[in-house]
Each structure stands twice: as structure tokens, then as C-alpha cells.
Design a protein around this motif. Structure first.
Motif, short mmCIF file in Angstrom:
data_model
loop_
_atom_site.label_atom_id
_atom_site.label_comp_id
_atom_site.label_asym_id
_atom_site.label_seq_id
_atom_site.Cartn_x
_atom_site.Cartn_y
_atom_site.Cartn_z
N ALA A 1 46.22 103.91 34.44
CA ALA A 1 45.11 104.87 34.39
C ALA A 1 45.19 105.89 35.53
O ALA A 1 44.96 107.08 35.32
N VAL A 2 45.55 105.43 36.72
CA VAL A 2 45.68 106.35 37.86
C VAL A 2 46.82 107.34 37.62
O VAL A 2 46.69 108.53 37.90
N ALA A 3 47.94 106.85 37.09
CA ALA A 3 49.08 107.74 36.83
C ALA A 3 48.74 108.78 35.77
O ALA A 3 49.10 109.95 35.91
N LEU A 4 48.04 108.38 34.72
CA LEU A 4 47.67 109.34 33.68
C LEU A 4 46.61 110.33 34.17
O LEU A 4 46.63 111.50 33.79
N LEU A 5 45.70 109.86 35.01
CA LEU A 5 44.71 110.77 35.60
C LEU A 5 45.40 111.81 36.48
O LEU A 5 45.06 113.00 36.44
N ALA A 6 46.38 111.37 37.26
CA ALA A 6 47.12 112.31 38.11
C ALA A 6 47.88 113.31 37.26
O ALA A 6 47.94 114.50 37.60
N ALA A 7 48.47 112.86 36.16
CA ALA A 7 49.19 113.79 35.29
C ALA A 7 48.24 114.85 34.72
O ALA A 7 48.58 116.04 34.67
N TYR A 8 47.06 114.44 34.33
CA TYR A 8 46.07 115.38 33.80
C TYR A 8 45.63 116.38 34.87
O TYR A 8 45.55 117.58 34.63
N ARG A 9 45.37 115.87 36.07
CA ARG A 9 44.92 116.75 37.15
C ARG A 9 46.03 117.71 37.58
O ARG A 9 45.77 118.88 37.87
N PHE A 10 47.27 117.22 37.63
CA PHE A 10 48.39 118.09 37.96
C PHE A 10 48.56 119.17 36.90
O PHE A 10 48.95 120.29 37.20
N ARG A 11 48.30 118.84 35.64
CA ARG A 11 48.41 119.82 34.57
C ARG A 11 47.43 120.96 34.78
O ARG A 11 47.71 122.12 34.48
N LEU A 12 46.26 120.63 35.33
CA LEU A 12 45.26 121.66 35.63
C LEU A 12 45.58 122.44 36.90
O LEU A 12 44.90 123.41 37.22
N GLY A 13 46.61 122.01 37.63
CA GLY A 13 46.96 122.67 38.88
C GLY A 13 46.21 122.09 40.06
O GLY A 13 46.23 122.64 41.15
N LYS A 14 45.56 120.96 39.84
CA LYS A 14 44.79 120.30 40.91
C LYS A 14 45.43 118.93 41.11
O LYS A 14 46.58 118.75 40.84
N GLY A 15 44.68 117.98 41.59
CA GLY A 15 45.18 116.62 41.65
C GLY A 15 45.63 116.16 43.00
O GLY A 15 46.50 115.29 43.10
N LEU A 16 45.06 116.69 44.06
CA LEU A 16 45.46 116.28 45.39
C LEU A 16 45.12 114.81 45.64
O LEU A 16 45.96 114.04 46.11
N ILE A 17 43.94 114.39 45.27
CA ILE A 17 43.51 113.01 45.52
C ILE A 17 44.18 112.05 44.54
O ILE A 17 44.76 111.03 44.95
N ALA A 18 44.14 112.37 43.25
CA ALA A 18 44.76 111.49 42.26
C ALA A 18 46.28 111.45 42.44
O ALA A 18 46.90 110.39 42.29
N GLY A 19 46.87 112.56 42.79
CA GLY A 19 48.31 112.59 43.03
C GLY A 19 48.71 111.81 44.26
O GLY A 19 49.73 111.12 44.27
N SER A 20 47.91 111.90 45.31
CA SER A 20 48.18 111.12 46.51
C SER A 20 48.06 109.62 46.24
O SER A 20 48.87 108.83 46.73
N ALA A 21 47.04 109.25 45.46
CA ALA A 21 46.88 107.83 45.10
C ALA A 21 48.06 107.36 44.26
O ALA A 21 48.58 106.25 44.47
N THR A 22 48.52 108.18 43.33
CA THR A 22 49.66 107.82 42.51
C THR A 22 50.93 107.70 43.34
O THR A 22 51.72 106.78 43.16
N LEU A 23 51.11 108.61 44.28
CA LEU A 23 52.27 108.55 45.17
C LEU A 23 52.25 107.28 46.01
O LEU A 23 53.27 106.61 46.18
N LEU A 24 51.08 106.92 46.52
CA LEU A 24 50.96 105.70 47.31
C LEU A 24 51.25 104.45 46.47
O LEU A 24 51.99 103.56 46.90
#
Length: 149
Positions: free
Chosen positions: A71-94
Motif C-alpha cells: 500500500a505504501v509503495a502504490l501510494l508513493a507511485a500515485y503521489r510521484f505521478r502527481l509530481g508530489k510524494g515527498l513523504i510517501a516517497g521517503s517512507a517507500t525509500l526507507l
């Protein structure tokens, strides 16, 4: 700059970096999905227990954790698609880094191809976080265009 680290000083470069984070998040979600399929079809081997010592409660906890990771990885993908995703992307990276460290410390040699895939996903997630960070400090493209009119 280079193919691995996008130039995030421009709006399009930051958006491109965030899009590479989207693809990396989707690749990570596919790896997690493959692990989930193996966990559901196996009888405890994925969580490190032998079939004799298998506890069904441990399997349910492992399934819940893998679903949360997915769920976190898919949320980050969605947020990155919007050009955002700093928090979700950082969580996914961690989460990705923790998973890779645990695999390297506990598992056998996986093969060179898996390490190349892990490196590509890692660099894509780093680019996604860089792009999201740059887009956060830039604002919107329309606001940038209004500056020069």
C-alpha cells in the motif's frame, strides 16, 4: 546532468525525476507483490520457519505487513505521478532500504541481476524524492509562467 540523476533545477526536470520515482515505486510494488504470491502459496519458507514449526498466526502477521508495504509503495507511485510524494516517497525509500538490508544480511547470494534491479529501483526512488523536494520548493508551473509575463 545524467541518466541516473535528473536535473531538478527546472520544472520539467523535477517532474521527470518524480516520474522516475513513480516507475521505481511500481517496480518495488511488483517485487512486493511477487513476494506476497510466494508467501501465500508457500508454507512458511518465506518467513524463515520450517513446516514443522509453522505458526499460522505468524503467516497472517507477515501477510498484513506485506500488504501494508504494498500500500505504501502504490501510494508513493500515485503521489510521484502527481509530481508530489515527498513523504510517501521517503517512507517507500526507507522501507525499500530496510528490506534490502535484511535480504543481504539473512539470505544467500541472489544473483547479479537482482542487485542491478535493486540499484535501479533505489536510484529511481532517490530521484523521485529529489524531484518531489524540488517541486515543493518551486510551486506550480502556472505560477512560474506568470512571473515572466
Amino acid at each position: 546532468m545524467s541518466i541516473w540523476f535528473k536535473d531538478v533545477e527546472t520544472y520539467d526536470g523535477a517532474l521527470g525525476a518524480a516520474r522516475s520515482g513513480m516507475w521505481a515505486s511500481l517496480a518495488f510494488a511488483a517485487m512486493v507483490g511477487l513476494g506476497l504470491v510466494l508467501l501465500l502459496t508457500g508454507n512458511g519458507a518465506m518467513i524463515g520457519v520450517t513446516p514443522q514449526d509453522f505458526d499460522p498466526a505468524a503467516r497472517y502477521v507477515a501477510i498484513a505487513m506485506v500488504l501494508a508495504e504494498l500500500a505504501v509503495a502504490l501510494l508513493a507511485a500515485y503521489r510521484f505521478r502527481l509530481g508530489k510524494g515527498l513523504i510517501a516517497g521517503s517512507a517507500t525509500l526507507l522501507i525499500f532500504l530496510l528490506e534490502i538490508v535484511m535480504k543481504l544480511l539473512s539470505g544467500p547470494f541472489l544473483g547479479v541481476l537482482w542487485y542491478i534491479i535493486y540499484l535501479a529501483v533505489f536510484l529511481g526512488l532517490v530521484n523521485g524524492v529529489r524531484g518531489a523536494w524540488a517541486r515543493r520548493s518551486m510551486g506550480d508551473a502556472g505560477a512560474l509562467g506568470d512571473t515572466f509575463q
